[in-house]
Design an enzyme around this catalytic site. Structure first.
Site: not given
Lengths: 170, 577
Positions: B49, B111-112, B161, B481
């Site tokens: 993502e 969940f999630q 949802k 760097m």
């Protein structure tokens, strides 16, 4: 933004926000992540159910007031910001306190309370619960006075304020 | 028309003109992925993502249109926090849609589930948690409006949802096709205060040593053309910050290039010695100013910014102009055209500038025969072998600075990098997003080996989705760097900066992802490898340039030092400043 800059360390901002969930978190989060210090904060709905009013006292030693106002103004849910100048506004705070009060010291304590304009809320065997509404300085003074008696539990609301109708405030 | 929230969401995105979105489906966002099958919007399926977010950023920076990403709840939402923060700091317009657990499950540690709006509050311009299907079209419209107006930035829309799932009655809504935004606290300012413009014009007329300090706001405002008019009318030199490379052509006589920590000596010193800095869409970032109380001590400041909070945040301006850069620059051009540009003789200033340019050009020691390949040489060869309108993206670190220094940016929107947040791994997904937005242009990602290993899997996306980009991997086997700082400021005590030049095998890795892989060790091989890469346009190419590890980025203003203490490369140390 009204009122010019004041030399005081603490400035009172009245922030009108949309009455939506999470708005207080946005305001508080902004203060936290930008390192702005809040001296006092009070939030409640207004007469318009779509809006809430936040009275926030800002410590300008942590950041210039102008930055605080400009950053607050960037929050999408902030509708209006006004600074209330102490000379042109009425500020009030509520304190409720439970204080030690042996029977022989009660009269004296109630005298002080009357002079300050407070109320006795309840009386116990060796303690009293009192309330006082007033300008923040008067609340500070009374708090100091009560220390001599022994404060058991103490709560202040944080200040709320309105602009004076005309002329200087109290 | 009766509709469910999921279809309404896709329809609302279509009505905003979205042509592509970058994303990856999952449980909570599943119902929205079904109508995507029938939508005109192209969906690019990413491998992580974070890649979706950076692709949306690359797309937005290349095209000027808002980038759109869609991911599910929980870990998907947290994976896209980095691109949101990146877009927030670089003022890139993004709309990110995240799935959320159903409303009744919110707050139950489902969940999630994560508190996505809570987590992203500090890294978005605004975010929404939509609680009614009926609110979806209005919220999408508001999200695009907020993302693209005023100071642009990322906006997140969190969608539970149940309000998008056609099987759930809560998803029922009426599509009216006519929604009004409700944003009583959002009134971005566009016009400018004419008296401030006149005051700025007066300062410009009388300045002896003026510099135009051009920042990313000029690109956001599509103001490059009118900036050119201002420069040519006023004859004032320009510096372009890391976020503004290409806003004014590097090839122009009055362009001094990039200022800042790794800016070139002339740009840094001209700002430092100026008596007037006209800051256009720039924010006096610490990487530009060095130690702030030692920055441009003799300069008056004109500061133009659309964000009022930038005016006076770091340096108090003498003239503050809040508004869109294009509107402000047009007004300045009009004021100077009407009232004249003044008659100050700037011959001495110009000759000081050209003296610095002669004595302190960007330079490095070319490889002697048999020496390791120099990274700066690779950038120069790449620059000279690619079309002028090539889009260059970069990750973060030494390679980013060399790309910004040694490329010649002649056009706006040809340089895309992570300036404010400094996000390693930005270049490959950003290049993919840029290529989607500009399919006819050549897109090169200049990357380092540390960065490459953070997001290289998106090359799989480029292969499968047929989005061919080219990657110039400057592989010096170090977090370069960080190593440079340890070399210079920690007595060469190298701590945890060594990677490996051979593991992974970058050529084999590239090939396994469907790309053409090449490996280049010596300077002689560079032109042919680049030529071969430029001829391939049906898949992505990765060239593993194995470069010298001990090369440093110069000049450098050490952290905490004033810009007058700029460190030049060893070969210029004896030059008179």
């Amino acid at each position: 933004m009204s009122a010019g800059p004041s030399k005081n360390r603490y400035h009172t901002l009245v922030v009108t926000v949309e009455n939506k969930f999470g708005v207080l978190a946005r305001v508080a989060g902004l203060f936290a992540r930008r390192g702005f210090n809040i001296e006092s904060l009070a939030v409640a709905p207004t007469d318009d159910e779509d809006l809430s009013r936040i009275t926030v006292v800002v410590d300008v030693e942590s950041a210039p007031l102008e930055q605080v106002v400009k950053q607050l103004d960037k929050l999408i849910n902030v509708v209006e910001i006004r600074e209330l100048h102490p000379d042109h506004s009425v500020e009030r705070e509520l304190m409720i306190v439970t204080v030690m009060a042996e029977p022989d010291r009660r009269d004296e304590l109630v005298e002080h309370l009357d002079r300050a304009g407070g109320k006795v809320l309840s009386v116990g065997t060796d303690a009293m619960m009192l309330s006082l509404v007033g300008p923040p300085a008067r609340i500070d003074d009374f708090e100091n006075l009560l220390r001599g008696y022994g404060i058991i539990e103490f709560q202040r609301t944080g200040r709320v304020a309105l602009a004076s109708l005309d002329g200087p405030g109290d | 028309m009766q509709m469910d929230g999921g279809r309404a969401l896709i329809r609302a995105l279509e009505e905003e003109g979205v042509e592509v979105m970058f994303g990856l489906p999952g449980g909570a966002i599943l119902p929205v992925y079904d109508p995507i099958i029938d939508s005109s919007i192209r969906h690019v399926l990413v491998r992580h993502e974070q890649g979706a977010g950076h692709m949306a950023e690359g797309y937005a920076q290349a095209t000027g249109r808002p980038g759109v990403a869609m991911v599910t709840s929980g870990p998907a939402a947290t994976n896209i926090v980095t691109p949101l923060c990146d877009a927030y700091l670089d003022s890139t317009p993004l709309v990110v849609v995240t799935g959320q657990v159903p409303l009744p499950a919110i707050g139950t540690d489902a969940f999630q589930e994560c508190d996505t709006t809570g987590i992203t509050m500090a890294v978005t311009k605004h975010n929404f948690l939509v609680t009614e299907a009926q609110d979806i079209p209005r919220t999408v419209k508001e999200a695009f409006h907020i993302a693209t107006t005023g100071r642009p930035g990322p906006v997140l829309v969190d969608i539970p949802k149940d309000i998008v799932d056609p099987k759930n009655p809560r998803s029922a809504m009426e599509w009216t096709g006519d929604v009004e935004m409700d944003l009583p606290g959002y009134h971005p300012r566009t016009g400018v205060d004419q008296s401030a413009i006149e005051a700025a014009a007066d300062l410009i007329r009388t300045a002896e040593r003026p510099i135009l300090y051009v920042g990313g706001g000029v690109l956001k405002a599509r103001a490059s053309e009118v900036l050119r008019k201002l420069v040519e009318l006023s004859g004032i030199h320009v510096v372009t910050t890391l976020m503004a490379r290409g806003a004014f052509p590097d090839g122009h006589d009055l362009c001094l290039g990039m200022p800042g920590m790794h800016g070139n000596f002339t740009a840094v010193t001209a700002m430092q010695e100026a008596d007037l800095l006209v800051a256009l869409g720039a924010r006096f970032d610490d990487r530009v100013t060095g130690r702030i109380d030692g920055f441009a001590p003799g300069a008056q400041i004109v500061h133009v910014d659309i964000d009022a909070a930038e005016l006076g945040k770091v340096r108090r301006p003498d003239v503050a102009i809040q508004g869109d850069c294009r509107v402000a620059i047009e007004a300045l051009v009009a004021a100077l055209a009407a009232g004249g540009v003044g008659n100050v003789d700037r011959t001495a200033w110009r000759s000081r500038i050209s003296g610095w340019q002669e004595r302190f050009p960007l330079t490095y020691e070319p490889s002697a025969p048999g020496d390791r390949l120099k990274p700066q040489y690779v950038i120069e060869q790449l620059r000279d072998a690619t079309p002028e309108d090539t889009i260059v993206t970069s990750g973060v670190g030494q390679h980013q600075m060399w790309a910004s220094q040694y490329w010649n940016f002649e056009h706006p929107y040809t340089w895309i990098n992570s300036g404010g947040l400094g996000t390693m791994g930005f270049s490959i997904p950003a290049a993919i997003g840029a290529k989607v937005g500009c399919p006819d242009r050549m897109v090169w990602a200049v990357d380092g080996d540390g960065c490459f290993q953070m997001t290289a899997q998106e090359l799989v996306t480029s292969t499968v989705e047929n989005i061919p980009i080219k990657v110039a991997l400057l592989n010096n086997s170090y977090l370069g760097m960080v190593r440079q700082w340890q070399d210079m400021f920690y007595e060469e005590r190298l701590s945890e900066v060594h990677l490996s030049q051979d593991v992974p095998d970058y050529k084999a890795w590239a090939e396994s992802m469907g790309c053409v892989g090449m490996r280049v060790d010596s300077p002689e091989e560079v032109p042919a490898a680049i030529a071969k890469a430029n001829e391939i346009d049906d898949r992505s190419v990765v060239i593993d340039f194995r470069v010298a590890a001990d090369e440093k980025v110069f000049p450098m203003v050490p952290s905490g030092a004033a810009n007058s203490d700029i460190v030049v490369p060893p070969s210029q140390e004896d030059q008179e400043r």
